[in-house]
Design an enzyme around this catalytic site. Structure first.
Site, PDB file in Angstrom:
ATOM      1  N   LEU A   8     -26.707  59.609  53.217  1.00 50.31           N
ATOM      2  CA  LEU A   8     -26.936  61.030  52.909  1.00 50.31           C
ATOM      3  C   LEU A   8     -26.132  61.422  51.675  1.00 50.31           C
ATOM      4  O   LEU A   8     -24.905  61.279  51.642  1.00 50.31           O
ATOM      5  CB  LEU A   8     -26.534  61.909  54.094  1.00 50.31           C
ATOM      6  CG  LEU A   8     -27.229  61.590  55.422  1.00 50.31           C
ATOM      7  CD1 LEU A   8     -26.916  62.687  56.452  1.00 50.31           C
ATOM      8  CD2 LEU A   8     -28.736  61.438  55.249  1.00 50.31           C
ATOM      9  N   ARG A  15     -17.125  73.008  46.807  1.00 52.56           N
ATOM     10  CA  ARG A  15     -15.665  73.086  46.691  1.00 52.56           C
ATOM     11  C   ARG A  15     -15.073  72.078  45.706  1.00 52.56           C
ATOM     12  O   ARG A  15     -13.879  72.122  45.413  1.00 52.56           O
ATOM     13  CB  ARG A  15     -15.023  72.931  48.073  1.00 52.56           C
ATOM     14  CG  ARG A  15     -15.218  74.205  48.906  1.00 52.56           C
ATOM     15  CD  ARG A  15     -14.225  74.292  50.014  1.00 52.56           C
ATOM     16  NE  ARG A  15     -14.562  73.385  51.094  1.00 52.56           N
ATOM     17  CZ  ARG A  15     -13.672  72.767  51.850  1.00 52.56           C
ATOM     18  NH1 ARG A  15     -12.386  72.943  51.647  1.00 52.56           N
ATOM     19  NH2 ARG A  15     -14.054  71.975  52.830  1.00 52.56           N
ATOM     20  N   GLU A 154     -20.747  70.689  67.513  1.00 51.57           N
ATOM     21  CA  GLU A 154     -20.210  71.122  66.227  1.00 51.57           C
ATOM     22  C   GLU A 154     -19.120  72.167  66.445  1.00 51.57           C
ATOM     23  O   GLU A 154     -19.187  72.961  67.391  1.00 51.57           O
ATOM     24  CB  GLU A 154     -21.331  71.674  65.343  1.00 51.57           C
ATOM     25  CG  GLU A 154     -22.265  70.619  64.828  1.00 51.57           C
ATOM     26  CD  GLU A 154     -21.531  69.509  64.107  1.00 51.57           C
ATOM     27  OE1 GLU A 154     -20.878  69.768  63.091  1.00 51.57           O
ATOM     28  OE2 GLU A 154     -21.562  68.349  64.587  1.00 51.57           O
TER      29      GLU A 154
HETATM   30  C1  UD1 Z   1     -20.853  66.658  59.686  1.00 53.84           C
HETATM   31  C2  UD1 Z   1     -21.159  66.518  61.190  1.00 53.84           C
HETATM   32  C3  UD1 Z   1     -19.855  66.640  61.973  1.00 53.84           C
HETATM   33  C4  UD1 Z   1     -18.837  65.612  61.498  1.00 53.84           C
HETATM   34  C5  UD1 Z   1     -18.624  65.727  59.988  1.00 53.84           C
HETATM   35  C6  UD1 Z   1     -17.774  64.602  59.494  1.00 53.84           C
HETATM   36  C7  UD1 Z   1     -23.421  67.390  61.512  1.00 53.84           C
HETATM   37  C8  UD1 Z   1     -24.221  68.544  61.951  1.00 53.84           C
HETATM   38  N1  UD1 Z   1     -22.088  67.534  61.574  1.00 53.84           N
HETATM   39  O1  UD1 Z   1     -20.347  67.947  59.474  1.00 53.84           O
HETATM   40  O2  UD1 Z   1     -20.106  66.447  63.364  1.00 53.84           O
HETATM   41  O3  UD1 Z   1     -17.626  65.757  62.190  1.00 53.84           O
HETATM   42  O4  UD1 Z   1     -19.897  65.669  59.297  1.00 53.84           O
HETATM   43  O5  UD1 Z   1     -17.473  64.796  58.147  1.00 53.84           O
HETATM   44  O6  UD1 Z   1     -23.958  66.382  61.134  1.00 53.84           O
HETATM   45  N2  UD1 Z   1     -26.045  66.374  53.771  1.00 53.84           N
HETATM   46  C9  UD1 Z   1     -27.291  66.253  53.228  1.00 53.84           C
HETATM   47  N3  UD1 Z   1     -28.216  67.214  53.455  1.00 53.84           N
HETATM   48  C10 UD1 Z   1     -27.944  68.328  54.196  1.00 53.84           C
HETATM   49  C11 UD1 Z   1     -26.645  68.456  54.753  1.00 53.84           C
HETATM   50  C12 UD1 Z   1     -25.720  67.452  54.517  1.00 53.84           C
HETATM   51  O7  UD1 Z   1     -27.575  65.248  52.540  1.00 53.84           O
HETATM   52  O8  UD1 Z   1     -28.837  69.161  54.347  1.00 53.84           O
HETATM   53  C13 UD1 Z   1     -25.052  65.313  53.521  1.00 53.84           C
HETATM   54  C14 UD1 Z   1     -23.886  65.778  52.695  1.00 53.84           C
HETATM   55  O9  UD1 Z   1     -24.106  65.524  51.329  1.00 53.84           O
HETATM   56  C15 UD1 Z   1     -22.741  64.928  53.221  1.00 53.84           C
HETATM   57  C16 UD1 Z   1     -23.136  64.681  54.681  1.00 53.84           C
HETATM   58  O10 UD1 Z   1     -24.513  64.940  54.773  1.00 53.84           O
HETATM   59  O11 UD1 Z   1     -22.683  63.685  52.590  1.00 53.84           O
HETATM   60  C17 UD1 Z   1     -22.364  65.556  55.650  1.00 53.84           C
HETATM   61  O12 UD1 Z   1     -22.572  66.896  55.344  1.00 53.84           O
HETATM   62  P1  UD1 Z   1     -21.456  67.964  55.559  1.00 53.84           P
HETATM   63  O13 UD1 Z   1     -21.993  69.282  55.203  1.00 53.84           O
HETATM   64  O14 UD1 Z   1     -20.216  67.488  54.882  1.00 53.84           O
HETATM   65  O15 UD1 Z   1     -21.263  67.834  57.135  1.00 53.84           O
HETATM   66  P2  UD1 Z   1     -20.413  68.746  58.069  1.00 53.84           P
HETATM   67  O16 UD1 Z   1     -21.161  69.989  58.359  1.00 53.84           O
HETATM   68  O17 UD1 Z   1     -19.040  68.839  57.560  1.00 53.84           O
END
Ligand code: UD1
Length: 451
Positions: A8, A15, A154
């Site tokens: 992903l 940030r 979450e």
């Molecule tokens: C996610 C997890 C959480 C975990 C955390 C660890 C979910 C709902 N939550 O949270 O349980 O503890 O990661 O860091 O999965 N991304 C996409 N497309 C999107 C959203 C995200 O490609 O629509 C990618 C982001 O670029 C990133 C990764 O997915 O590489 C994680 O996304 P991020 O928003 O950081 O996840 P969290 O909500 O922090």
């Protein structure tokens, strides 16, 4: 069992305060995305798909530069991690095997950890990578029932009791492709973030009577980067880890904290690294080499027994054979230095070849650039290049030849010949003494006048 890796990389990373897509920020000279792809590649996936979104073109270019076989899926709107994985549904429709989901901004996952998850798939339908968090913060919480994972909650949706759980979700998850995409169909966005959570597949799987478990790893492995400060920390963590690996592999580092390594630095056992060194990308050092203090190396290869520095600069294409010596304030670029050759002081060797046993004197320059084109210098075996020789390329010095100090070499020198290309010296008897007397008298007059 074949595995497809889904990475992903669509998130914006607001940030980071940067126009660069988050996954392209670098740790030890390589984009975080490449670190994730490297870790994934170590388990030999049958397919690798990168999900792009923000900065899709640049992310796609970086992924393909690393591995042209990498496939791309585009997520036009970032509607959550579940939605992101779902963008691979069409590409993996016929795929018979497992999917492992990684994040492109989590550069430290070890291949051994992914292998442990693959192994755990033998007994469970879904395997999640978890870690005990020192500060669980806003991570998703893993709700366990013994060895069995009940659900991932979450932070925003968690009860106070769930928030007290310290076992957290790294984001890495493994499941059979058909099962995963079938579960994703049932994932909704009725939650505190209004997003399609990948993490919801666990609760949905359990409700269907499927099993889920957790493989744990060290928290340092799951370190993600979401701010400039976190990027600095990630680089520091990387350096510590890479230095420790070198030390464990038998390389001597006299002051490890002053040695900066790149993601692909390879150094053989019994090599010695003195303090204050920078290894840019693409450096390989064989066993038993010595890299002396304050040297800067990139894109080069150093063979056994070579001694580099102090204060040496090896640039891309520098190929140093066994037992070569490169000394202080010497720069080598795109040049093959054959066994036993020595370039010890204040010299530039670029676009050149130096034969075995050749010695290059202080202050030698291969004049390789005419302002438009680059030209090669070829120096044979056992040549003695006198100090302050200018080698105006293209030019060849034959085997066993010599150049006199101060020579500007503009024509090829045959084997065994001495090239002498400087104006003849004339000594004027007594003239220095007379000059000194005249100058001293002049100074005395001026000193007197200024009093
Ligand atoms: C996610 C997890 C959480 C975990 C955390 C660890 C979910 C709902 N939550 O949270 O349980 O503890 O990661 O860091 O999965 N991304 C996409 N497309 C999107 C959203 C995200 O490609 O629509 C990618 C982001 O670029 C990133 C990764 O997915 O590489 C994680 O996304 P991020 O928003 O950081 O996840 P969290 O909500 O922090």
């Amino acid at each position: 069992m074949a595995t497809a890796l889904v990475v992903l990389a669509a998130g914006k990373g607001t940030r980071m305060k940067s126009d660069r897509p988050k996954v392209l920020h670098e740790v030890a000279g390589a984009p975080m995305l490449v670190h994730a792809l490297r870790a994934g590649a170590a388990i030999s996936p049958a397919r690798t798909i990168v999900v792009t979104g923000h900065g899709a073109e640049a992310v796609a270019t970086a992924a393909s530069a690393w591995d042209p076989q990498v496939e791309l899926a585009h997520q036009a709107e970032q509607l959550g991690t579940g939605h992101a994985v779902d963008q691979c549904r069409a590409a993996l429709a016929e795929f018979d095997g497992d999917v492992i989901v990684l994040y492109g901004d989590t550069p430290f996952i070890r291949p051994e950890t992914l292998a442990a998850m693959q192994a755990a798939r033998a007994t469970h339908d879904i395997v999640v990578l978890g870690f005990e968090a020192a500060d669980p913060g806003r991570y998703g919480r893993l709700r366990m029932d013994g060895q069995s994972l009940e659900a991932i909650v979450e932070f925003k949706d968690a009860s106070d009791r769930e928030k007290a759980i310290t076992l957290c979700n790294s984001g890495v998850i493994a499941a059979d492709a058909a099962t995963l995409f079938s579960l994703l169909e049932a994932v909704g966005n009725d939650n505190a973030s209004g997003e399609y959570y990948l993490t919801d597949v666990v609760g949905l799987a359990r409700a269907r009577g499927l099993s889920a478990t957790v493989v744990t790893c060290d928290e340092a492995e799951t370190l993600g980067v979401d701010s400039p400060a976190a990027l600095v920390r990630a680089n520091a963590v990387y350096q510590d880890r890479a230095r420790a690996e070198l030390i464990a592999a038998g390389v001597t580092l006299l002051a490890p904290e002053t040695v900066h390594l790149s993601f692909d630095t390879a150094i053989g056992p019994d090599s010695l690294l003195e303090p204050n060194l920078v290894f840019g990308p693409g450096v390989t050092i064989e066993n038993g080499a010595t890299i002396r203090a304050f040297s800067h190396l990139e894109g080069c290869h150093v063979a056994r027994g070579a001694v580099i520095g102090p204060y040496a600069r090896l640039r891309p294409g520098a190929e140093l054979s066994e037992d070569t010596r490169i000394g202080n304030f010497v720069e080598i670029k795109n040049a093959q230095i054959h066994a036993g050759a020595k370039v010890n002081h204040l010299t530039y060797i670029g676009d050149a070849e130096l034969g075995e046993g050749t010695n290059v004197g202080a202050g030698t320059v291969t004049c390789n650039y005419d302002g438009v084109f680059k030209h090669r210098t070829t120096i044979g075996r056992n040549v003695f290049v006198g100090s302050d020789t200018m080698l105006v390329a293209p030019v060849t010095l034959g085997d066993d030849s010599m150049t006199a100090s101060g020579t500007v070499v503009t024509e090829d020198v045959p084997d065994g010949a001495l090239a002498l290309g400087r104006s003849r010296q004339v000594n004027k008897a007594g003239l220095a003494r007379r000059m000194f007397e005249k100058l001293k008298a002049m100074k005395a007059r001026r000193d007197k006048d200024s009093q």
